[in-house]
Design a protein around this motif. Structure first.
Motif, mmCIF file in Angstrom:
data_model
loop_
_atom_site.group_PDB
_atom_site.id
_atom_site.type_symbol
_atom_site.label_atom_id
_atom_site.label_comp_id
_atom_site.label_asym_id
_atom_site.label_seq_id
_atom_site.Cartn_x
_atom_site.Cartn_y
_atom_site.Cartn_z
ATOM 1 N N MET A 1 10.196 8.279 4.040
ATOM 2 C CA MET A 1 9.660 7.549 5.188
ATOM 3 C C MET A 1 10.801 6.849 5.921
ATOM 4 O O MET A 1 11.609 6.157 5.316
ATOM 5 N N GLY A 26 4.430 2.098 11.174
ATOM 6 C CA GLY A 26 3.166 2.011 10.464
ATOM 7 C C GLY A 26 2.047 1.580 11.381
ATOM 8 O O GLY A 26 2.236 1.396 12.591
ATOM 9 N N GLU A 79 -0.490 0.830 6.736
ATOM 10 C CA GLU A 79 -0.171 2.181 6.285
ATOM 11 C C GLU A 79 1.148 2.635 6.908
ATOM 12 O O GLU A 79 1.312 2.580 8.128
ATOM 13 N N GLU A 80 2.094 3.061 6.076
ATOM 14 C CA GLU A 80 3.354 3.590 6.585
ATOM 15 C C GLU A 80 3.131 4.989 7.150
ATOM 16 O O GLU A 80 2.421 5.807 6.553
ATOM 17 N N ILE A 81 3.746 5.272 8.305
ATOM 18 C CA ILE A 81 3.600 6.572 8.954
ATOM 19 C C ILE A 81 4.967 7.053 9.418
ATOM 20 O O ILE A 81 5.966 6.340 9.318
ATOM 21 N N SER A 122 0.489 2.003 -2.501
ATOM 22 C CA SER A 122 0.972 3.377 -2.655
ATOM 23 C C SER A 122 1.399 3.992 -1.333
ATOM 24 O O SER A 122 2.340 4.787 -1.280
ATOM 25 N N ASN A 123 0.729 3.621 -0.243
ATOM 26 C CA ASN A 123 1.046 4.223 1.052
ATOM 27 C C ASN A 123 1.389 3.189 2.114
ATOM 28 O O ASN A 123 1.266 3.436 3.307
ATOM 29 N N GLY A 124 1.810 1.995 1.676
ATOM 30 C CA GLY A 124 2.148 0.975 2.655
ATOM 31 C C GLY A 124 2.207 -0.404 2.035
ATOM 32 O O GLY A 124 2.807 -0.594 0.980
#
Length: 275
Positions: A1, A26, A79-81, A122-124
């Motif tokens: 990321m 995010g 949420e990380e994107i 886990s995702n952010g």
């Protein structure tokens, strides 16, 4: 990321830490902001940084900036994107002077003045905060507990104390360490022997006059670290003085008292666990 960092410093003299805006690619999920404006990323971050109660800013792909405040909610998920989606979240946090973590997962993101912590998911990231007026404690077993002192009429019973906590959607709280105990002690401003009810009840044999076998019923307090060398139990009668209070005396700050005949209570410590 891919991560990007923007550092904005307060205009104050040198101090041990500085509030900064730390950003990632995010988006905020699960909660809506009540304040949205069209602006640039720099302006979005600067506005949040200037507002003392703002804890997070989110700029979406069309240039709409959303602000989230300390009283917005107890939970905010980030949420990380990927960078290509062109959405940025700015966390307000306190970090040592001139520091900038190379990897966001290595950073301890917190804003102690506002009782705000950010926990890696886990995702952010997930916001951890208490309701207004409650104090957040980060316990060593990776749990977060919100606590609040409530005043009681002088001499109130343990049953009355428990009912006050229930009325405030919480439980009679135990203590995990000396930091929590000292914070509670600071709330006691009347007589040295006046106390605040706590969770915890000794389950001891009569042959163990000073045993520390306290059973916690709040569901989140474990161990007896707070009791070590900090329990006043003058009568050496564990079966008669089985409950706990914090009291303002300068020596040990925890007092073993009767569960039914203690007449010096002036408050209660209530708590709830953030999950």
């Amino acid at each position: 990321m891919i991560l990007v960092y923007w550092m904005i410093f307060l205009s104050v003299p040198l101090v041990s830490s500085i509030d900064k805006m730390l950003t990632v690619y995010g988006r905020v999920i699960g909660v809506e902001s009540s304040q949205i404006i069209a602006t640039s990323l720099d302006s979005c971050l600067a506005i949040c940084h200037r507002q003392s109660n703002c804890i997070l800013a989110f700029l979406n792909s069309v240039g709409h900036c959303s602000f989230f405040y300390n009283n917005t909610t107890r939970i905010i998920d980030v949420e990380e994107i990927s960078e290509e989606k062109n959405q940025v979240v700015g966390f307000k946090c306190s970090l040592p002077d001139q520091s900038c973590p190379r990897v966001l997962s290595n950073a301890t993101l917190e804003l102690p003045v506002l009782n705000v912590f950010w926990r890696k998911a886990s995702n952010g990231w997930k916001l951890i905060k208490c309701l207004d007026g409650w104090r957040l404690f980060d316990r060593s077993n990776n749990s977060y507990v919100c606590m609040k002192f409530f005043e009681l009429s002088f001499g109130s019973s343990r049953l009355v104390a428990e009912s006050v906590c229930i009325e405030n959607d919480s439980k009679l709280s135990g203590v995990a360490n000396s930091k929590e105990t000292l914070w509670i002690r600071g709330k006691l401003t009347t007589g040295d022997w006046d106390g605040a009810w706590l969770d915890g009840e000794r389950k001891c044999d009569t042959s163990e006059p000073n045993c520390l076998n306290y059973i916690w019923s709040d569901g989140y307090t474990v161990g007896n670290e707070a009791l070590a060398n900090n329990l006043f139990s003058p009568n050496n009668t564990a079966t008669k003085q089985s409950c706990l209070t914090v009291f303002a005396e300068k020596g040990p700050h925890l007092n073993a008292v009767s569960c039914t005949n203690y007449k010096m209570a002036v408050g209660v410590m209530c708590g709830y666990q953030l999950k």
